[in-house]
Motif scaffolding. Sequence first.
Motif, short mmCIF file in Angstrom:
data_model
loop_
_atom_site.label_atom_id
_atom_site.label_comp_id
_atom_site.label_asym_id
_atom_site.label_seq_id
_atom_site.Cartn_x
_atom_site.Cartn_y
_atom_site.Cartn_z
N GLN A 166 -10.15 31.96 -35.78
CA GLN A 166 -9.26 30.18 -35.01
C GLN A 166 -9.42 29.11 -35.70
O GLN A 166 -9.61 28.19 -36.20
N TYR A 167 -10.70 28.83 -36.40
CA TYR A 167 -11.22 27.98 -37.22
C TYR A 167 -11.13 27.68 -38.89
O TYR A 167 -10.85 26.47 -38.73
N LEU A 168 -10.17 28.83 -38.69
CA LEU A 168 -9.31 29.07 -40.21
C LEU A 168 -7.74 29.18 -40.02
O LEU A 168 -6.96 29.64 -40.60
N GLY A 169 -7.12 28.62 -38.67
CA GLY A 169 -5.99 27.99 -38.14
C GLY A 169 -5.42 29.45 -38.19
O GLY A 169 -4.41 29.43 -37.87
N ILE A 170 -6.09 30.33 -38.35
CA ILE A 170 -4.91 31.67 -37.75
C ILE A 170 -5.26 33.01 -36.41
O ILE A 170 -6.51 32.50 -35.72
N ILE A 171 -4.25 33.27 -36.12
CA ILE A 171 -4.21 33.57 -34.33
C ILE A 171 -4.39 35.30 -34.68
O ILE A 171 -4.23 35.88 -35.54
N ILE B 7 -18.30 20.80 -31.95
CA ILE B 7 -16.68 21.09 -31.33
C ILE B 7 -16.28 19.71 -30.95
O ILE B 7 -15.20 19.14 -31.36
N GLU B 8 -17.78 18.58 -30.48
CA GLU B 8 -16.39 17.39 -30.19
C GLU B 8 -16.56 16.34 -31.46
O GLU B 8 -15.41 15.96 -31.74
N LYS B 9 -17.43 16.76 -32.53
CA LYS B 9 -17.30 16.48 -33.45
C LYS B 9 -16.01 16.62 -34.32
O LYS B 9 -15.77 15.61 -34.52
N ILE C 43 -12.44 14.63 -35.85
CA ILE C 43 -12.03 14.58 -37.27
C ILE C 43 -11.49 14.92 -37.57
O ILE C 43 -9.60 14.26 -37.89
N ASN C 44 -10.82 16.71 -37.13
CA ASN C 44 -9.65 17.18 -37.02
C ASN C 44 -8.41 17.65 -36.02
O ASN C 44 -7.51 17.88 -36.02
N GLY C 45 -8.57 17.47 -34.87
CA GLY C 45 -8.07 16.82 -33.89
C GLY C 45 -8.01 18.02 -33.09
O GLY C 45 -9.17 18.47 -33.15
N LYS C 46 -6.88 19.29 -32.34
CA LYS C 46 -7.34 19.70 -31.44
C LYS C 46 -7.37 20.99 -32.81
O LYS C 46 -6.68 21.46 -33.09
N ILE C 47 -8.88 21.87 -31.75
CA ILE C 47 -8.29 23.20 -32.76
C ILE C 47 -8.21 24.49 -31.66
O ILE C 47 -7.94 24.61 -31.20
N LYS C 48 -7.47 25.41 -32.93
CA LYS C 48 -6.07 26.14 -32.28
C LYS C 48 -7.35 27.65 -31.47
O LYS C 48 -8.07 27.83 -32.32
N SER C 49 -7.58 28.23 -30.43
CA SER C 49 -8.47 28.37 -29.87
C SER C 49 -7.48 29.73 -29.48
O SER C 49 -7.03 29.80 -29.57
#
Length: 438
Positions: A74-79, A232-234, A238-244
Amino acid sequence: MNESSDYKYSDYTQTYNSIMKFNKNKVIPIHQWYPFVEGYSREFIQSIIEELPYKPTHCLDPFSGSGTTAVELQYLGIICTSFEVNPFMHNLSVTKMRTDYTLKSFQKSYNIIKSSLEQPLDNIDSIVPIPEYKSIVEKKGLKKWIFNKDTMNGILDIKYAISKIRDKKYRNLFNIALASILLEVSNVYRNGKCLSYKHRTKNNYKEYNRTAVHDLYISRINNVFLPDIKNIEKYKAINGKIKSNYKYCILGDFREKIQEIEDDSIDLVITSPPYLNSRDYTDTYMIELWMLDYISSYDELKKLRKNTFRSHVQVKWGNLETLDIEELKDCINKLSKFKDIFWNKDLLEMIKGYFLDMDFLFFNLSKKMKKDSLIYFNVANSAYYGIEIKVDKIVAKIAENNGFKIHEIREARKIKPSSQQKEYIPYLLEVVIVMSKM
Ligand SMILES: C[S@@+](CC[C@H](N)C(=O)[O-])C[C@H]1O[C@@H](n2cnc3c(N)ncnc32)[C@H](O)[C@@H]1O
């Protein structure tokens, strides 16, 4: 590079030796929330993504465990869709995947806990029920028990404090923090496939009284969880919403849940199923299951065990067929000769069941996966009565029979066999099988 009879074996021991173990995750944000023995590290996931010849869009991990695959992806943007049958591990995975925590709400919950622990109740054990598990707490008639009475009171205080938090998401988070100290304050330790009692005279034994349990818990929250919530908040700032991936982490038996996945939709699988080592996760993680109310009776435990991969003998699996694979039939034949001295008479059924489950998995994966997409399958060989079961080869054959092409079998680690097997088998290979859907 070694060549074996059919498959290409590659020596990856240098690259994989340390990253196939969960150890590295113990100091990595979020992954460090709970030390999960049977997991791999996030570097393993990163290394796969780096070498992939394409950008995956939908990964599957049928055995989530502590959620390493889906959390990292998810931190690499992959479902990543994942399944987990054990409710404790499922909750652990989901809690780690959530990214909607805020520092403000975290601190609000923390303050509730802190003030509750400052005024512990005298009769806590009559307010918070103690699990039914027979040796869970010190009592008359028992020679050994998992928690001393005072330690148990400290845990019950924490459970009571957590129950005052209204938001379930934070209750779960603070429960995972509690899970992470349970073994430490107990009289047992994880010893391969079971829990063993610590020796009071050895250095792994430390007695925790009620306040020492509270202090350990509070320090775990301050030193591990709080910094990660801040991060997580930081990160979000910086990056906007994280895909979870938390919505895609499903509680249940993969044999059922995999049917719900759309055909031809998965373009990557990274996974590690239970190994064929008779380890029953409902046993080794039974403290967390009982103490955190994931199970409350032996009937529930039995039901859960029935839904697990057939890698242990805690359930009678009945008379099962043997898959038509030479290597497997050969092992079963050799092992049959030791039938009279088996430590458990269901050993052969467990082995047959294990590979039937594998066959079911690959049959379904071949339907769910896109053509040419890759699987990274982490598994290890086993041995019983001096006979090695080459799980790597048998799984590779099963995958081939179900329409996969085996690219290579990567030798990841050489695992020490049990003391009884050492004389016959110097090491058991842990591997990563790389294959693609044809
Ligand atoms: C080797 S662990 C996975 C570890 C994971 N890769 C990690 O890094 O945390 C295997 C997991 O499979 C789960 N499992 C066993 N039987 C299952 C089933 N029938 N369906 C789904 N999960 C199952 C176990 O509870 C265990 O958590």
